[in-house]
Design a protein around this motif. Structure first.
Motif, PDB file in Angstrom:
ATOM      1  N   GLU A  18      45.432  97.225  16.090  1.00  0.00           N
ATOM      2  CA  GLU A  18      44.115  97.339  15.454  1.00  0.00           C
ATOM      3  C   GLU A  18      43.595  98.769  15.435  1.00  0.00           C
ATOM      4  O   GLU A  18      42.539  99.041  14.861  1.00  0.00           O
ATOM      5  CB  GLU A  18      43.095  96.463  16.188  1.00  0.00           C
ATOM      6  N   GLY A  19      44.326  99.676  16.066  1.00  0.00           N
ATOM      7  CA  GLY A  19      43.818 101.025  16.249  1.00  0.00           C
ATOM      8  C   GLY A  19      44.077 101.959  15.074  1.00  0.00           C
ATOM      9  O   GLY A  19      44.901 101.697  14.196  1.00  0.00           O
ATOM     10  N   ILE A  20      43.366 103.091  15.103  1.00  0.00           N
ATOM     11  CA  ILE A  20      43.520 104.125  14.082  1.00  0.00           C
ATOM     12  C   ILE A  20      44.944 104.672  14.072  1.00  0.00           C
ATOM     13  O   ILE A  20      45.549 104.881  13.013  1.00  0.00           O
ATOM     14  CB  ILE A  20      42.521 105.274  14.339  1.00  0.00           C
ATOM     15  N   GLY A  21      45.510 104.891  15.254  1.00  0.00           N
ATOM     16  CA  GLY A  21      46.842 105.495  15.326  1.00  0.00           C
ATOM     17  C   GLY A  21      47.905 104.676  14.631  1.00  0.00           C
ATOM     18  O   GLY A  21      48.786 105.217  13.954  1.00  0.00           O
ATOM     19  N   PHE A  22      47.836 103.360  14.793  1.00  0.00           N
ATOM     20  CA  PHE A  22      48.819 102.484  14.152  1.00  0.00           C
ATOM     21  C   PHE A  22      48.698 102.573  12.634  1.00  0.00           C
ATOM     22  O   PHE A  22      49.705 102.659  11.921  1.00  0.00           O
ATOM     23  CB  PHE A  22      48.605 101.046  14.616  1.00  0.00           C
ATOM     24  N   ALA A  23      47.464 102.574  12.135  1.00  0.00           N
ATOM     25  CA  ALA A  23      47.254 102.672  10.683  1.00  0.00           C
ATOM     26  C   ALA A  23      47.725 104.019  10.145  1.00  0.00           C
ATOM     27  O   ALA A  23      48.269 104.105   9.037  1.00  0.00           O
ATOM     28  CB  ALA A  23      45.777 102.455  10.351  1.00  0.00           C
ATOM     29  N   VAL A  24      47.536 105.083  10.930  1.00  0.00           N
ATOM     30  CA  VAL A  24      48.023 106.402  10.522  1.00  0.00           C
ATOM     31  C   VAL A  24      49.543 106.393  10.427  1.00  0.00           C
ATOM     32  O   VAL A  24      50.123 106.898   9.451  1.00  0.00           O
ATOM     33  CB  VAL A  24      47.535 107.485  11.504  1.00  0.00           C
ATOM     34  N   CYS A  25      50.205 105.809  11.433  1.00  0.00           N
ATOM     35  CA  CYS A  25      51.669 105.697  11.391  1.00  0.00           C
ATOM     36  C   CYS A  25      52.120 104.937  10.150  1.00  0.00           C
ATOM     37  O   CYS A  25      53.067 105.342   9.458  1.00  0.00           O
ATOM     38  CB  CYS A  25      52.177 104.984  12.641  1.00  0.00           C
ATOM     39  N   GLN A  26      51.471 103.842   9.875  1.00  0.00           N
ATOM     40  CA  GLN A  26      51.828 103.009   8.727  1.00  0.00           C
ATOM     41  C   GLN A  26      51.699 103.793   7.418  1.00  0.00           C
ATOM     42  O   GLN A  26      52.583 103.748   6.553  1.00  0.00           O
ATOM     43  CB  GLN A  26      50.930 101.781   8.700  1.00  0.00           C
ATOM     44  N   GLN A  27      50.609 104.532   7.267  1.00  0.00           N
ATOM     45  CA  GLN A  27      50.375 105.272   6.029  1.00  0.00           C
ATOM     46  C   GLN A  27      51.309 106.457   5.875  1.00  0.00           C
ATOM     47  O   GLN A  27      51.803 106.740   4.771  1.00  0.00           O
ATOM     48  CB  GLN A  27      48.910 105.714   5.962  1.00  0.00           C
TER      49      GLN A  27
END
Length: 246
Positions: A18-27
């Motif tokens: 749910e964190g920002i870091g995971f979404a950054v990795c995904q993008q």
């Protein structure tokens, strides 16, 4: 050494989906960038990287505790051995303080721990990885900051009575100051260094109902700063691709 011409990015503090870091990795990974996902716990790094690998992207798990110099040393050694290059560093790992923490009564041991992660962890990692980033034709450092560390944020900033916690706010202000000084030192090279506030983002249950933006939107501003052209800004503070006051 991985003889690849693809860009390589490292993201710190990726502990939960749910964190920002995971979404950054995904993008980042969705744009063909080899993405090194780091977390303090090996099982978290493995699980989250596997989850993204299932989407068909190149995400690799690494263990990293930015508050531990030996952990940083080992990570740098692994990057040099496994890949041999780094183009993007996202300093996302951060300490948190108790809601409502006040400067006059704060537990300074706890405040020190927050600074150790948010400020000195990022600082140590930058020092360790700058030699690789300087070799990149487009080195980028993004320090994930917060409006809580700004004098200019009218809602959450240092001049407001928000309850986000003094040590958190002070650590983010210090990270902003580090961003400014490092960018000035690197201005003649290929490394652009900026701070980005992701904004009020729904990284917690019920966040969107409270008006927080989706996590993907908060991550997008960080990714934007990571992919700036060589003539892009450096030594600046942004939210949603717009410059903020320090």
């Amino acid at each position: 050494m991985d003889a690849t011409n693809k860009r390589v990015a490292l993201v710190t503090g990726v502990g939960r989906p749910e964190g920002i870091g995971f979404a950054v990795c995904q993008q980042l990974a969705s744009q063909g960038i080899i993405t090194l996902l780091t977390a303090r716990r090996p099982e978290a790094a493995e699980t989250l990287a596997n989850r993204l690998q299932d989407e068909g992207v190149d995400v690799r798990p690494y263990v990293l505790d930015v508050a531990q110099p030996e952990s940083i040393r080992q990570l740098v050694e692994h990057i040099q051995q496994d890949i041999g290059r780094l183009d993007i560093l996202i300093n996302n790992a951060a300490g948190t303080s108790a809601y409502g923490e006040q400067a006059a009564t704060a537990d300074l041991d706890q405040a020190h721990a927050v600074m150790e992660t948010t400020l000195f962890g990022a600082w140590r990692l930058i020092q360790a990885l700058l030699p690789l980033l300087r070799q990149s034709p487009a080195g980028r450092i993004v320090n994930v900051s917060s409006g809580a560390g700004s004098h200019g944020d009218p809602m959450f900033g240092l001049s407001t009575s928000n309850q986000m916690g003094t040590s958190y706010a002070v650590s983010k202000a210090a990270l902003n100051a580090l961003t400014s000084k490092l960018a000035l030192e690197e201005k003649e090279g290929n490394v652009l260094i900026n701070a980005v506030c992701p904004g009020f983002t729904a990284t917690f249950e019920g966040g969107e109902a409270m008006g927080a933006q989706p996590v993907a939107d908060g991550a997008a501003g960080i990714v934007w700063a990571a992919l700036l052209d060589n003539d892009g800004p450096t030594g600046k503070f942004f939210r949603n691709k717009k410059e903020l006051a320090w």
